[in-house]
Scaffold this motif. Sequence first.
Motif, PDB file in Angstrom:
ATOM      1  N   ASN A   4     -13.943   1.667   2.580  1.00 47.70           N
ATOM      2  CA  ASN A   4     -15.121   2.436   2.984  1.00 47.70           C
ATOM      3  C   ASN A   4     -16.409   1.777   2.496  1.00 47.70           C
ATOM      4  O   ASN A   4     -17.401   1.733   3.220  1.00 47.70           O
ATOM      5  CB  ASN A   4     -15.018   3.872   2.475  1.00 47.70           C
ATOM      6  CG  ASN A   4     -14.014   4.687   3.244  1.00 47.70           C
ATOM      7  OD1 ASN A   4     -13.723   4.407   4.402  1.00 47.70           O
ATOM      8  ND2 ASN A   4     -13.444   5.690   2.604  1.00 47.70           N
ATOM      9  N   TYR A  26       0.834  -1.206   0.000  1.00 43.44           N
ATOM     10  CA  TYR A  26       0.000   0.000   0.000  1.00 43.44           C
ATOM     11  C   TYR A  26       0.865   1.251   0.000  1.00 43.44           C
ATOM     12  O   TYR A  26       0.620   2.193  -0.740  1.00 43.44           O
ATOM     13  CB  TYR A  26      -0.924  -0.019   1.218  1.00 43.44           C
ATOM     14  CG  TYR A  26      -1.719   1.247   1.422  1.00 43.44           C
ATOM     15  CD1 TYR A  26      -2.859   1.493   0.667  1.00 43.44           C
ATOM     16  CD2 TYR A  26      -1.334   2.200   2.355  1.00 43.44           C
ATOM     17  CE1 TYR A  26      -3.596   2.650   0.850  1.00 43.44           C
ATOM     18  CE2 TYR A  26      -2.063   3.360   2.537  1.00 43.44           C
ATOM     19  CZ  TYR A  26      -3.192   3.587   1.782  1.00 43.44           C
ATOM     20  OH  TYR A  26      -3.903   4.735   1.956  1.00 43.44           O
ATOM     21  N   LYS A  60      -8.709   2.744  -0.299  1.00 44.15           N
ATOM     22  CA  LYS A  60      -9.521   3.431   0.714  1.00 44.15           C
ATOM     23  C   LYS A  60     -11.006   3.340   0.359  1.00 44.15           C
ATOM     24  O   LYS A  60     -11.848   3.118   1.234  1.00 44.15           O
ATOM     25  CB  LYS A  60      -9.104   4.892   0.832  1.00 44.15           C
ATOM     26  CG  LYS A  60      -7.770   5.103   1.503  1.00 44.15           C
ATOM     27  CD  LYS A  60      -7.416   6.590   1.527  1.00 44.15           C
ATOM     28  CE  LYS A  60      -6.029   6.822   2.045  1.00 44.15           C
ATOM     29  NZ  LYS A  60      -5.642   8.240   1.998  1.00 44.15           N
ATOM     30  N   ASP A  61     -11.314   3.523  -0.931  1.00 39.09           N
ATOM     31  CA  ASP A  61     -12.703   3.446  -1.372  1.00 39.09           C
ATOM     32  C   ASP A  61     -13.277   2.048  -1.150  1.00 39.09           C
ATOM     33  O   ASP A  61     -14.426   1.897  -0.722  1.00 39.09           O
ATOM     34  CB  ASP A  61     -12.829   3.832  -2.848  1.00 39.09           C
ATOM     35  CG  ASP A  61     -12.539   5.307  -3.091  1.00 39.09           C
ATOM     36  OD1 ASP A  61     -12.556   6.095  -2.115  1.00 39.09           O
ATOM     37  OD2 ASP A  61     -12.274   5.672  -4.262  1.00 39.09           O
ATOM     38  N   PRO A  65      -0.788   7.289  -5.423  1.00 38.52           N
ATOM     39  CA  PRO A  65      -1.920   7.880  -4.699  1.00 38.52           C
ATOM     40  C   PRO A  65      -3.279   7.434  -5.233  1.00 38.52           C
ATOM     41  O   PRO A  65      -4.226   7.258  -4.470  1.00 38.52           O
ATOM     42  CB  PRO A  65      -1.729   9.380  -4.890  1.00 38.52           C
ATOM     43  CG  PRO A  65      -0.263   9.553  -5.104  1.00 38.52           C
ATOM     44  CD  PRO A  65       0.174   8.310  -5.831  1.00 38.52           C
ATOM     45  N   GLU A  66      -3.377   7.216  -6.548  1.00 38.78           N
ATOM     46  CA  GLU A  66      -4.639   6.753  -7.122  1.00 38.78           C
ATOM     47  C   GLU A  66      -4.972   5.346  -6.633  1.00 38.78           C
ATOM     48  O   GLU A  66      -6.123   5.039  -6.318  1.00 38.78           O
ATOM     49  CB  GLU A  66      -4.580   6.766  -8.657  1.00 38.78           C
ATOM     50  CG  GLU A  66      -4.495   8.146  -9.272  1.00 38.78           C
ATOM     51  CD  GLU A  66      -3.071   8.698  -9.301  1.00 38.78           C
ATOM     52  OE1 GLU A  66      -2.105   7.922  -9.113  1.00 38.78           O
ATOM     53  OE2 GLU A  66      -2.927   9.919  -9.491  1.00 38.78           O
ATOM     54  N   GLU A  67      -3.946   4.478  -6.591  1.00 39.42           N
ATOM     55  CA  GLU A  67      -4.166   3.121  -6.092  1.00 39.42           C
ATOM     56  C   GLU A  67      -4.517   3.133  -4.606  1.00 39.42           C
ATOM     57  O   GLU A  67      -5.348   2.353  -4.154  1.00 39.42           O
ATOM     58  CB  GLU A  67      -2.918   2.267  -6.344  1.00 39.42           C
ATOM     59  CG  GLU A  67      -2.670   1.974  -7.809  1.00 39.42           C
ATOM     60  CD  GLU A  67      -1.318   1.345  -8.053  1.00 39.42           C
ATOM     61  OE1 GLU A  67      -0.394   1.530  -7.235  1.00 39.42           O
ATOM     62  OE2 GLU A  67      -1.174   0.655  -9.082  1.00 39.42           O
ATOM     63  N   GLN A  68      -3.862   4.030  -3.862  1.00 40.46           N
ATOM     64  CA  GLN A  68      -4.186   4.146  -2.435  1.00 40.46           C
ATOM     65  C   GLN A  68      -5.627   4.596  -2.247  1.00 40.46           C
ATOM     66  O   GLN A  68      -6.330   4.093  -1.368  1.00 40.46           O
ATOM     67  CB  GLN A  68      -3.224   5.124  -1.751  1.00 40.46           C
ATOM     68  CG  GLN A  68      -1.830   4.587  -1.586  1.00 40.46           C
ATOM     69  CD  GLN A  68      -0.905   5.576  -0.892  1.00 40.46           C
ATOM     70  OE1 GLN A  68      -1.290   6.703  -0.592  1.00 40.46           O
ATOM     71  NE2 GLN A  68       0.323   5.150  -0.653  1.00 40.46           N
ATOM     72  N   GLN A  69      -6.074   5.532  -3.077  1.00 35.64           N
ATOM     73  CA  GLN A  69      -7.456   6.006  -2.977  1.00 35.64           C
ATOM     74  C   GLN A  69      -8.425   4.892  -3.330  1.00 35.64           C
ATOM     75  O   GLN A  69      -9.485   4.754  -2.709  1.00 35.64           O
ATOM     76  CB  GLN A  69      -7.683   7.214  -3.884  1.00 35.64           C
ATOM     77  CG  GLN A  69      -9.028   7.868  -3.693  1.00 35.64           C
ATOM     78  CD  GLN A  69      -9.237   8.379  -2.273  1.00 35.64           C
ATOM     79  OE1 GLN A  69      -8.363   8.996  -1.688  1.00 35.64           O
ATOM     80  NE2 GLN A  69     -10.403   8.105  -1.707  1.00 35.64           N
TER      81      GLN A  69
END
Length: 80
Positions: free
Chosen positions: A38, A22, A34-35, A27-31
Amino acid sequence: MGNKTNGILALLGIGALAYWKYKKSTPEEQQAVKDKFNSAKNNLNKWGNDLKDKANDVASQAQSKFDEAKAKVEDTASNI
C-alpha cells in the motif's frame, strides 16, 4: 524466443514462491507485506500525479508561448 520464455518462467517461479511464503507467514507478517504494498502504491500514485502536473504545466507554458508567437506574427503581417 528462448530467453523470453526463460524470463517469463523465472518470474512465474518467483511469484509462486512469494505467494507460497506469504500464505505460510503469520497474520502480522502478512499485514506488514500489505502495508509495504500500500505504501509503494501510494508513493507511485503520488509520483504519477506529480509527473502529470509537471507535464500539464509544460504544456500550458508551450501553449502560451505559441500564442505569443502567433500574435507577434499576426502583428507583423498586418503591418506589412
